[in-house]
Design an enzyme around this catalytic site. Structure first.
Site, PDB file in Angstrom:
ATOM      1  N   GLU A 144      -9.621 -11.031  -7.588  1.00 41.57           N
ATOM      2  CA  GLU A 144      -8.684  -9.892  -7.475  1.00 41.57           C
ATOM      3  C   GLU A 144      -7.516 -10.043  -8.453  1.00 41.57           C
ATOM      4  O   GLU A 144      -7.082  -9.055  -9.067  1.00 41.57           O
ATOM      5  CB  GLU A 144      -8.192  -9.795  -6.025  1.00 41.57           C
ATOM      6  CG  GLU A 144      -9.315  -9.390  -5.078  1.00 41.57           C
ATOM      7  CD  GLU A 144      -8.945  -9.463  -3.591  1.00 41.57           C
ATOM      8  OE1 GLU A 144      -7.783  -9.798  -3.265  1.00 41.57           O
ATOM      9  OE2 GLU A 144      -9.827  -9.181  -2.765  1.00 41.57           O
ATOM     10  N   HIS A 198      -2.169  -5.450   1.590  1.00 47.29           N
ATOM     11  CA  HIS A 198      -3.460  -6.131   1.424  1.00 47.29           C
ATOM     12  C   HIS A 198      -3.180  -7.577   1.058  1.00 47.29           C
ATOM     13  O   HIS A 198      -2.222  -7.861   0.344  1.00 47.29           O
ATOM     14  CB  HIS A 198      -4.282  -5.502   0.288  1.00 47.29           C
ATOM     15  CG  HIS A 198      -5.348  -6.431  -0.240  1.00 47.29           C
ATOM     16  ND1 HIS A 198      -6.563  -6.579   0.385  1.00 47.29           N
ATOM     17  CD2 HIS A 198      -5.359  -7.307  -1.276  1.00 47.29           C
ATOM     18  CE1 HIS A 198      -7.278  -7.496  -0.270  1.00 47.29           C
ATOM     19  NE2 HIS A 198      -6.570  -7.945  -1.279  1.00 47.29           N
ATOM     20  N   LYS A 215       0.822  -1.217   0.000  1.00 45.54           N
ATOM     21  CA  LYS A 215       0.000   0.000   0.000  1.00 45.54           C
ATOM     22  C   LYS A 215       0.862   1.276   0.000  1.00 45.54           C
ATOM     23  O   LYS A 215       2.070   1.227   0.256  1.00 45.54           O
ATOM     24  CB  LYS A 215      -0.941  -0.038   1.220  1.00 45.54           C
ATOM     25  CG  LYS A 215      -1.955  -1.195   1.160  1.00 45.54           C
ATOM     26  CD  LYS A 215      -2.960  -1.139   2.320  1.00 45.54           C
ATOM     27  CE  LYS A 215      -3.948  -2.291   2.242  1.00 45.54           C
ATOM     28  NZ  LYS A 215      -4.978  -2.219   3.335  1.00 45.54           N
ATOM     29  N   TYR A 275     -12.463  -2.142  -3.410  1.00 44.29           N
ATOM     30  CA  TYR A 275     -12.955  -2.191  -2.031  1.00 44.29           C
ATOM     31  C   TYR A 275     -14.484  -2.022  -1.955  1.00 44.29           C
ATOM     32  O   TYR A 275     -15.007  -1.614  -0.915  1.00 44.29           O
ATOM     33  CB  TYR A 275     -12.249  -1.142  -1.175  1.00 44.29           C
ATOM     34  CG  TYR A 275     -10.877  -1.586  -0.672  1.00 44.29           C
ATOM     35  CD1 TYR A 275     -10.744  -2.716   0.140  1.00 44.29           C
ATOM     36  CD2 TYR A 275      -9.725  -0.887  -0.980  1.00 44.29           C
ATOM     37  CE1 TYR A 275      -9.511  -3.134   0.606  1.00 44.29           C
ATOM     38  CE2 TYR A 275      -8.478  -1.294  -0.512  1.00 44.29           C
ATOM     39  CZ  TYR A 275      -8.379  -2.420   0.284  1.00 44.29           C
ATOM     40  OH  TYR A 275      -7.156  -2.832   0.761  1.00 44.29           O
ATOM     41  N   PHE A 300     -15.440   4.020   6.914  1.00 46.59           N
ATOM     42  CA  PHE A 300     -14.071   4.332   6.517  1.00 46.59           C
ATOM     43  C   PHE A 300     -13.845   4.249   5.009  1.00 46.59           C
ATOM     44  O   PHE A 300     -12.725   4.465   4.536  1.00 46.59           O
ATOM     45  CB  PHE A 300     -13.078   3.422   7.254  1.00 46.59           C
ATOM     46  CG  PHE A 300     -13.261   1.933   7.015  1.00 46.59           C
ATOM     47  CD1 PHE A 300     -12.809   1.325   5.855  1.00 46.59           C
ATOM     48  CD2 PHE A 300     -13.875   1.133   7.980  1.00 46.59           C
ATOM     49  CE1 PHE A 300     -12.960  -0.043   5.634  1.00 46.59           C
ATOM     50  CE2 PHE A 300     -14.031  -0.233   7.777  1.00 46.59           C
ATOM     51  CZ  PHE A 300     -13.580  -0.819   6.596  1.00 46.59           C
ATOM     52  N   ASN A 315      -1.995   0.410   6.634  1.00 43.78           N
ATOM     53  CA  ASN A 315      -1.455  -0.816   7.233  1.00 43.78           C
ATOM     54  C   ASN A 315      -0.620  -1.642   6.256  1.00 43.78           C
ATOM     55  O   ASN A 315      -0.513  -2.856   6.381  1.00 43.78           O
ATOM     56  CB  ASN A 315      -2.579  -1.635   7.882  1.00 43.78           C
ATOM     57  CG  ASN A 315      -3.638  -2.051   6.888  1.00 43.78           C
ATOM     58  OD1 ASN A 315      -3.515  -1.801   5.690  1.00 43.78           O
ATOM     59  ND2 ASN A 315      -4.674  -2.721   7.371  1.00 43.78           N
ATOM     60  N   THR A 343      -5.412  -6.681  10.882  1.00 46.11           N
ATOM     61  CA  THR A 343      -5.708  -5.417  10.200  1.00 46.11           C
ATOM     62  C   THR A 343      -5.168  -4.218  10.977  1.00 46.11           C
ATOM     63  O   THR A 343      -4.547  -3.319  10.404  1.00 46.11           O
ATOM     64  CB  THR A 343      -7.233  -5.260  10.043  1.00 46.11           C
ATOM     65  OG1 THR A 343      -7.748  -6.441   9.428  1.00 46.11           O
ATOM     66  CG2 THR A 343      -7.583  -4.048   9.194  1.00 46.11           C
TER      67      THR A 343
HETATM   68  P1  RTP Z   1      -7.154  -5.885   3.307  1.00 48.39           P
HETATM   69  O1  RTP Z   1      -8.523  -6.190   2.722  1.00 48.39           O
HETATM   70  O2  RTP Z   1      -6.601  -4.550   2.854  1.00 48.39           O
HETATM   71  O3  RTP Z   1      -6.192  -7.006   3.099  1.00 48.39           O
HETATM   72  O4  RTP Z   1      -7.280  -5.744   4.899  1.00 48.39           O
HETATM   73  P2  RTP Z   1      -8.082  -6.660   5.913  1.00 48.39           P
HETATM   74  O5  RTP Z   1      -8.758  -7.781   5.178  1.00 48.39           O
HETATM   75  O6  RTP Z   1      -7.155  -7.007   7.017  1.00 48.39           O
HETATM   76  O7  RTP Z   1      -9.150  -5.632   6.466  1.00 48.39           O
HETATM   77  P3  RTP Z   1     -10.603  -5.236   5.887  1.00 48.39           P
HETATM   78  O8  RTP Z   1     -11.557  -5.357   7.013  1.00 48.39           O
HETATM   79  O9  RTP Z   1     -10.876  -5.963   4.606  1.00 48.39           O
HETATM   80  O10 RTP Z   1     -10.420  -3.692   5.584  1.00 48.39           O
HETATM   81  C1  RTP Z   1      -9.850  -3.250   4.375  1.00 48.39           C
HETATM   82  C2  RTP Z   1      -8.917  -2.107   4.648  1.00 48.39           C
HETATM   83  O11 RTP Z   1      -9.665  -0.958   5.053  1.00 48.39           O
HETATM   84  C3  RTP Z   1      -8.881  -0.173   5.946  1.00 48.39           C
HETATM   85  N1  RTP Z   1      -9.602  -0.039   7.200  1.00 48.39           N
HETATM   86  N2  RTP Z   1      -9.727   1.096   7.822  1.00 48.39           N
HETATM   87  N3  RTP Z   1     -10.410   3.121   9.661  1.00 48.39           N
HETATM   88  C4  RTP Z   1     -10.799   1.878   9.909  1.00 48.39           C
HETATM   89  O12 RTP Z   1     -11.425   1.553  10.887  1.00 48.39           O
HETATM   90  C5  RTP Z   1     -10.428   0.858   8.932  1.00 48.39           C
HETATM   91  N4  RTP Z   1     -10.751  -0.418   9.000  1.00 48.39           N
HETATM   92  C6  RTP Z   1     -10.220  -0.987   7.898  1.00 48.39           C
HETATM   93  C7  RTP Z   1      -7.544  -0.891   6.123  1.00 48.39           C
HETATM   94  O13 RTP Z   1      -6.615  -0.355   5.167  1.00 48.39           O
HETATM   95  C8  RTP Z   1      -7.922  -2.317   5.795  1.00 48.39           C
HETATM   96  O14 RTP Z   1      -6.788  -3.064   5.452  1.00 48.39           O
HETATM   97 MG    MG Z   2      -9.965  -7.477   3.465  1.00 54.68          MG
END
Ligand code: RTP
Ligand code: MG
Length: 140
Positions: free
Chosen positions: A128, A117, A11, A51, A59, A114, A93
């Site tokens: 994807e 992804h 990222k 997304y 968010f 973070n 996350t």
């Molecule tokens: P990713 O999809 O990017 O691999 O991350 P993840 O599965 O661990 O987390 P996900 O719940 O799918 O969330 C996607 C991305 O959104 C951002 N995020 N921001 N501000 C917030 O509370 C928040 N929560 C999630 C993060 O960049 C997260 O990786």
């Molecule tokens: Mg995710």
């Protein structure tokens, strides 16, 4: 374990801090082979579509802005159980919850910025990968 492919993004927070090589070293040390890789600026439309599952989350707009704020590195990773292995290597996350030695624990700036992804299921990995890569761009 089955040989799998998963989709990964380094990222903008990580590319900005010149962490691409260090992230790749972690992935390779975990047994994940980088079988496709390109550095691009995501368009607003690409980030929104990628997304889309989070479109109703508070968010979402910030996330789209962040993902288009600088270059990202799009990757296809291959290995035994690559989907779960990559998620393990990434960490939780929120870096505050991530286990020691994970990419997010060591590099992430915040729950949003973070660093990486990773696809969360075989179905999403296939979707994807196909969204960003032509078959001819992937060389095992
Ligand atoms: P990713 O999809 O990017 O691999 O991350 P993840 O599965 O661990 O987390 P996900 O719940 O799918 O969330 C996607 C991305 O959104 C951002 N995020 N921001 N501000 C917030 O509370 C928040 N929560 C999630 C993060 O960049 C997260 O990786
Ligand atoms: Mg995710």
């Amino acid at each position: 374990m089955a040989l799998e492919r998963t989709f990964s993004i380094i990222k903008p927070d990580a590319t900005r801090r010149n962490l691409t090589g260090q992230v790749n070293a972690r992935l390779e040390a975990a047994g994940l082979r980088i079988v496709a890789q390109k550095r691009v600026l995501l368009s607003d439309r690409e980030a929104k579509e990628f997304y889309a599952v989070h479109a109703e989350r508070p968010f979402y707009n910030d996330l789209v802005s962040f993902m288009t704020s600088g270059p990202v590195v799009l990757q296809v990773l291959e290995g035994d159980g690559a989907i779960a292995k990559n998620r393990e290597t990434m960490g939780a996350t929120n870096p505050a919850d991530a286990a020691d030695g994970t990419i997010r624990k060591d590099f992430a700036e915040s729950i949003e910025a973070n660093s990486v992804h990773g696809s969360d299921s075989p179905e999403n990995a296939a979707i994807e990968i196909a969204y960003f890569f032509a078959g001819s761009e992937i060389t095992g």
